[in-house]
Each structure stands twice: as structure tokens, then as C-alpha cells.
Scaffold this motif. Sequence first.
Motif, short mmCIF file in Angstrom:
data_model
loop_
_atom_site.label_atom_id
_atom_site.label_comp_id
_atom_site.label_asym_id
_atom_site.label_seq_id
_atom_site.Cartn_x
_atom_site.Cartn_y
_atom_site.Cartn_z
N PHE A 18 -6.22 12.90 -8.19
CA PHE A 18 -5.80 11.51 -8.03
C PHE A 18 -4.85 11.36 -6.84
CE2 PHE A 18 -3.50 7.63 -9.65
CZ PHE A 18 -4.60 6.79 -9.63
N LEU A 19 -4.26 12.46 -6.40
CA LEU A 19 -3.38 12.43 -5.23
C LEU A 19 -4.14 11.90 -4.01
CD1 LEU A 19 -0.54 13.12 -4.22
CD2 LEU A 19 -1.39 15.39 -3.69
N GLY A 20 -5.43 12.16 -3.94
CA GLY A 20 -6.24 11.66 -2.83
C GLY A 20 -6.23 10.15 -2.75
N VAL A 21 -6.20 9.47 -3.89
CA VAL A 21 -6.16 8.01 -3.91
C VAL A 21 -4.83 7.53 -3.31
CG1 VAL A 21 -6.31 5.93 -5.33
CG2 VAL A 21 -7.64 7.95 -5.94
N GLY A 22 -3.75 8.17 -3.71
CA GLY A 22 -2.44 7.81 -3.16
C GLY A 22 -2.36 8.07 -1.66
N LEU A 23 -2.87 9.21 -1.24
CA LEU A 23 -2.83 9.54 0.19
C LEU A 23 -3.71 8.58 1.00
CD1 LEU A 23 -2.86 13.44 0.08
CD2 LEU A 23 -0.94 11.91 0.60
N TRP A 24 -4.85 8.21 0.44
CA TRP A 24 -5.73 7.25 1.10
C TRP A 24 -4.99 5.92 1.32
CZ3 TRP A 24 -8.94 3.38 -1.78
CH2 TRP A 24 -9.83 2.71 -0.95
N GLU A 25 -4.29 5.47 0.30
CA GLU A 25 -3.51 4.22 0.42
C GLU A 25 -2.41 4.38 1.47
OE1 GLU A 25 -3.59 1.18 -0.88
OE2 GLU A 25 -4.87 1.32 -2.64
N GLY A 26 -1.67 5.48 1.38
CA GLY A 26 -0.55 5.69 2.29
C GLY A 26 -0.98 5.84 3.73
N LEU A 27 -1.99 6.65 3.97
CA LEU A 27 -2.47 6.85 5.35
C LEU A 27 -3.07 5.56 5.90
CD1 LEU A 27 -4.00 10.43 5.05
CD2 LEU A 27 -1.86 9.76 6.19
N GLY A 28 -3.76 4.82 5.06
CA GLY A 28 -4.31 3.53 5.51
C GLY A 28 -3.21 2.55 5.87
N ARG A 57 0.84 -1.20 0.00
CA ARG A 57 0.00 0.00 0.00
C ARG A 57 0.87 1.25 0.00
NH1 ARG A 57 -3.96 -1.40 4.76
NH2 ARG A 57 -4.90 0.60 4.32
N LEU A 58 2.02 1.19 0.67
CA LEU A 58 2.95 2.32 0.62
C LEU A 58 3.54 2.47 -0.79
CD1 LEU A 58 4.75 1.95 4.07
CD2 LEU A 58 3.11 3.73 3.39
N LEU A 59 3.80 1.36 -1.45
CA LEU A 59 4.28 1.41 -2.83
C LEU A 59 3.21 2.03 -3.74
CD1 LEU A 59 6.31 0.71 -5.07
CD2 LEU A 59 5.25 -1.57 -5.17
N THR A 60 1.96 1.63 -3.55
CA THR A 60 0.86 2.20 -4.33
C THR A 60 0.78 3.71 -4.11
OG1 THR A 60 -0.36 0.13 -4.20
CG2 THR A 60 -1.63 2.11 -4.72
N CYS A 61 0.91 4.14 -2.86
CA CYS A 61 0.91 5.57 -2.53
C CYS A 61 2.02 6.28 -3.30
CB CYS A 61 1.11 5.75 -1.02
SG CYS A 61 1.36 7.46 -0.52
N THR A 62 3.19 5.70 -3.31
CA THR A 62 4.34 6.31 -4.00
C THR A 62 4.09 6.41 -5.50
OG1 THR A 62 5.83 5.44 -2.31
CG2 THR A 62 6.82 6.08 -4.41
N VAL A 63 3.64 5.32 -6.11
CA VAL A 63 3.41 5.31 -7.56
C VAL A 63 2.33 6.31 -7.94
CG1 VAL A 63 2.57 3.90 -9.49
CG2 VAL A 63 4.26 2.97 -7.89
N PHE A 64 1.23 6.34 -7.20
CA PHE A 64 0.13 7.27 -7.52
C PHE A 64 0.57 8.72 -7.32
CE2 PHE A 64 -3.66 4.16 -6.78
CZ PHE A 64 -3.19 3.36 -7.81
N THR A 65 1.32 8.98 -6.26
CA THR A 65 1.82 10.34 -6.01
C THR A 65 2.76 10.77 -7.12
OG1 THR A 65 1.56 10.04 -3.63
CG2 THR A 65 3.03 11.81 -4.35
N LEU A 66 3.65 9.89 -7.53
CA LEU A 66 4.57 10.22 -8.63
C LEU A 66 3.81 10.42 -9.94
CD1 LEU A 66 7.58 7.86 -7.82
CD2 LEU A 66 7.46 10.36 -7.57
N ALA A 67 2.71 9.71 -10.14
CA ALA A 67 1.90 9.91 -11.35
C ALA A 67 1.35 11.34 -11.39
CB ALA A 67 0.77 8.89 -11.41
#
Length: 144
Positions: free
Chosen positions: A111-121, A91-101
Motif C-alpha cells: 500500500f506504500l506504493g499508493v502513498g508514494l504515487w500520490e506524493g510524487l504526483g 495529495r501530500l496529506l494523502t501520501c502522509t496518511v497512507f504512509t503512516l498506515a
Amino acid sequence: MRRAPRSPSGWTMAVFGALAALLGIVGLIAPDALLTVMGFTDAQGSERPEGDHTLVFVTASSMAAVNMGVYYVLAACSDWKAFFRWTVPFRLLTCTVFTLAVIGGRAPAGFLGVGLWEGLGALATGMALRYEAQRSPAAEKIDA
């Protein structure tokens, strides 16, 4: 199997899973609404150009979200701590990839919200697991 999570980490997984499944259902029923919430500008209905496969990808992603959400809720109800631990780095990897996107211009700022949701979760689950391990180290070793 129990009906409700038994631990703080289980609750983080259950909440994440329920939200993932709910958003997946929204994407299956109203894909344009999901695209709007995530910040994608969308040509709706007949305005879509020939060969636009946006709805195919939203359908596939939404179905994956429903499945993943159900897996997370079932794991939470079973208090499957090993599974909880496995999800944190991914989930941290997903956060990183989505944030970098978003940073790289491949996705809109929404779309940053999706990454932050993954990372915070992931952080919430990781912190809950650490808390539980400190409270009962012997039980965590048995569960691994």
C-alpha cells in the motif's frame, strides 16, 4: 475546452487523472486483482467469510477513483491552474496518511506504493507550477 493539456502542470494532472481512472476501472471490473496489486492478501469468492465487506469498500473506492480521475483530466484539459494548486497539499496529506498506515501496521507494505504515487504526483505538479510561475509571473497572477 481543449483536447490536450497546455502546460507541464496540466500534463502532470492529466497523467495522474488517467491512471486514477484506469485503476478505478480495474477495481470495478476485477476487485481481487486490484487488491493483489496493492499487496492485500485476499480471500476470493466463496472463501470470504460472512459479513466481509471488502468488495463494497473496493467498489466505493474504485468509483471514487474513476470520478476523481475524470475531474483531473477535465481540469487538465481546461488548464485550471487554481485546481492544480489546490490538489498539491491534499495529495501530500494523502501520501502522509497512507504512509503512516503502512508504518503503523494498518496496511500492508504494498500500500506504500499508493502513498508514494500520490506524493510524487503532488511534487511533480507543484514543481511544474513553480516552473511555470517563474517563466511567466504575470500570467500566473491573472490565472489565480
